[in-house]
Design a protein around this motif. Structure first.
Motif, PDB file in Angstrom:
ATOM      1  N   THR A 217       0.839  -1.202   0.000  1.00 45.46           N
ATOM      2  CA  THR A 217       0.000   0.000   0.000  1.00 45.46           C
ATOM      3  C   THR A 217       0.872   1.249   0.000  1.00 45.46           C
ATOM      4  OG1 THR A 217      -0.083   0.264   2.405  1.00 45.46           O
ATOM      5  CG2 THR A 217      -1.655  -1.268   1.428  1.00 45.46           C
ATOM      6  N   ASN A 218       0.211   2.386   0.046  1.00 47.22           N
ATOM      7  CA  ASN A 218       0.931   3.661   0.154  1.00 47.22           C
ATOM      8  C   ASN A 218       0.875   4.218   1.566  1.00 47.22           C
ATOM      9  OD1 ASN A 218       1.740   3.702  -2.501  1.00 47.22           O
ATOM     10  ND2 ASN A 218       0.055   4.971  -3.205  1.00 47.22           N
ATOM     11  N   THR A 219       0.662   3.342   2.538  1.00 41.66           N
ATOM     12  CA  THR A 219       0.701   3.745   3.948  1.00 41.66           C
ATOM     13  C   THR A 219       1.626   2.800   4.704  1.00 41.66           C
ATOM     14  OG1 THR A 219      -1.147   2.335   4.663  1.00 41.66           O
ATOM     15  CG2 THR A 219      -1.699   4.522   3.798  1.00 41.66           C
ATOM     16  N   ALA A 220       1.979   3.192   5.913  1.00 43.34           N
ATOM     17  CA  ALA A 220       2.913   2.392   6.707  1.00 43.34           C
ATOM     18  C   ALA A 220       2.285   1.094   7.214  1.00 43.34           C
ATOM     19  CB  ALA A 220       3.427   3.209   7.890  1.00 43.34           C
ATOM     20  N   LEU A 223      -2.933   1.888  11.023  1.00 43.20           N
ATOM     21  CA  LEU A 223      -2.529   2.850  12.052  1.00 43.20           C
ATOM     22  C   LEU A 223      -3.602   2.990  13.125  1.00 43.20           C
ATOM     23  CD1 LEU A 223      -1.220   5.704   9.704  1.00 43.20           C
ATOM     24  CD2 LEU A 223       0.058   3.740  10.598  1.00 43.20           C
ATOM     25  N   GLY A 227      -1.718   7.450  15.014  1.00 47.43           N
ATOM     26  CA  GLY A 227      -0.833   7.351  13.858  1.00 47.43           C
ATOM     27  C   GLY A 227       0.270   6.329  13.992  1.00 47.43           C
ATOM     28  N   VAL A 229       1.789   2.447  13.922  1.00 47.40           N
ATOM     29  CA  VAL A 229       1.513   1.209  13.191  1.00 47.40           C
ATOM     30  C   VAL A 229       1.115   0.105  14.170  1.00 47.40           C
ATOM     31  CG1 VAL A 229       2.463  -0.578  11.686  1.00 47.40           C
ATOM     32  CG2 VAL A 229       3.106   1.804  11.345  1.00 47.40           C
ATOM     33  N   MET A 251      -9.109   1.901   3.832  1.00 46.39           N
ATOM     34  CA  MET A 251      -8.411   0.774   4.442  1.00 46.39           C
ATOM     35  C   MET A 251      -9.355  -0.405   4.693  1.00 46.39           C
ATOM     36  SD  MET A 251      -5.560  -0.510   5.467  1.00 46.39           S
ATOM     37  CE  MET A 251      -4.403   0.855   5.525  1.00 46.39           C
ATOM     38  N   ASP A 273       4.098  -1.071   3.638  1.00 51.38           N
ATOM     39  CA  ASP A 273       4.330   0.164   2.896  1.00 51.38           C
ATOM     40  C   ASP A 273       5.201  -0.104   1.678  1.00 51.38           C
ATOM     41  OD1 ASP A 273       4.779   2.728   2.022  1.00 51.38           O
ATOM     42  OD2 ASP A 273       5.203   3.549   4.007  1.00 51.38           O
TER      43      ASP A 273
END
Length: 299
Positions: A217-220, A223, A227, A229, A251, A273
């Motif tokens: 994905t384009n996120t860590a 969350l 914020g 993980v 998500m 990520d």
């Protein structure tokens, strides 16, 4: 030239990887490849090298890729307007032709070529090859406040998976090839369907009884409300996070896909990520990993 610190790190990383290589040798790992990892040139090349490395150490990677931005770009070049409903691309016959050309041709072959240039033996296919992915039209409804009942919305050639024919992928994996799959399915009547790549990856992982499902994905990762993980979650914990609103929006479909996979027998699902170089290797072959790990508590 590598610094002394970098050279000191390399043996530690290799030693840390060894038990994971031994544990997952001969196992199948399904990776959904998408987002920035498919756009940035350096990330594309590092992903290809990582997949080839996994194959060479005895792990069987199966890649399912997306391609939304690439489809959008070509539609724009052809002066075909893009429309979306609840995040899904409305796909009429003309748009479906472009989807097949871009996903099954341009994007798929670029990924295959990169892996082969890095010493792999990758083979590209769509769900139409050998009736690999059977699909049906996705039924979508909506209900407006002024309406007494929901209405059906026709979003065209958008489908859902009804059946995965694992024999096609099994043949490739057992012949030392790396399958690279475009998420295009085919109906009983021969009609082509554009299917969400996350959903295809999940169904492929379930059918192959994969050790892992990895969603780039384009996120860590997943969350919390601060914020941070979240990882090491079981299905019950994830369901509570959905109820309390921690997991919402874009998500949710990924999480549902991950939950369905582990419920169907996949040992673990991972949301990581893809913007991080070598993200796939770091998640599979290191102690800490880099994303969100979900398992089925009942397993």
């Amino acid at each position: 030239m590598s610094s002394i610190n970098e050279l000191q790190i390399i043996p530690k990383v290799l030693t840390e990887a060894l038990p994971y290589i031994q544990r997952f040798s001969g196992k199948t790992i399904v990776i959904k490849y998408g987002g920035n990892a498919m756009i940035d040139h350096a990330l594309k090349n590092s992903f290809a090298r990582d997949i080839v490395l996994l194959k060479h150490v005895g792990i069987n990677p199966v890649v399912v890729h997306g391609g939304g931005p690439q489809i959008g770009s070509y539609l724009k070049k052809l002066n075909i307007e893009s429309h979306f409903f609840d995040g899904m691309r409305v796909t009429d016959s003309e748009t479906m032709d472009v989807v097949e050309m871009v996903l099954g041709g341009l994007v798929n072959k670029e990924i295959v070529n990169l892996m082969n240039q890095n010493g792999g033996k990758a083979v590209g296919l769509t769900g139409k090859d050998g009736h690999f992915i059977k699909a049906r039209k996705l039924k979508v409804t909506r209900k407006m406040p002024e309406m007494e009942a929901s209405e059906i919305v026709d979003i065209g050639h958008v489908g859902e998976v009804t059946c995965i024919n694992s024999s096609v992928v099994d043949m490739l994996v057992n012949s030392d090839f790396i399958p690279v799959i475009a998420p295009i399915g085919v109906g009983d009547d021969g009609v082509s369907y554009n299917i969400n790549a996350d959903l295809v990856a999940g169904k492929v992982a379930e059918t192959l009884k994969a050790e892992k499902l990895i969603l780039l994905t384009n996120t860590a990762g997943l969350l919390d409300k601060s914020g941070n993980v979240l990882t090491g979650l079981d299905t019950e914990q994830v369901e509570r996070l959905i109820v309390d609103g921690t997991i919402y929006g874009g998500m949710l479909p990924k999480i549902r896909c991950a939950l369905e996979a582990v419920a169907a027998g996949v040992t673990s699902s991972h949301i990581i990520d893809g913007r991080v170089p070598h993200a796939t290797l770091l998640e599979i072959l290191t102690d800490k990993g880099i994303g969100t790990l979900i398992t089925n508590k009942q397993q």
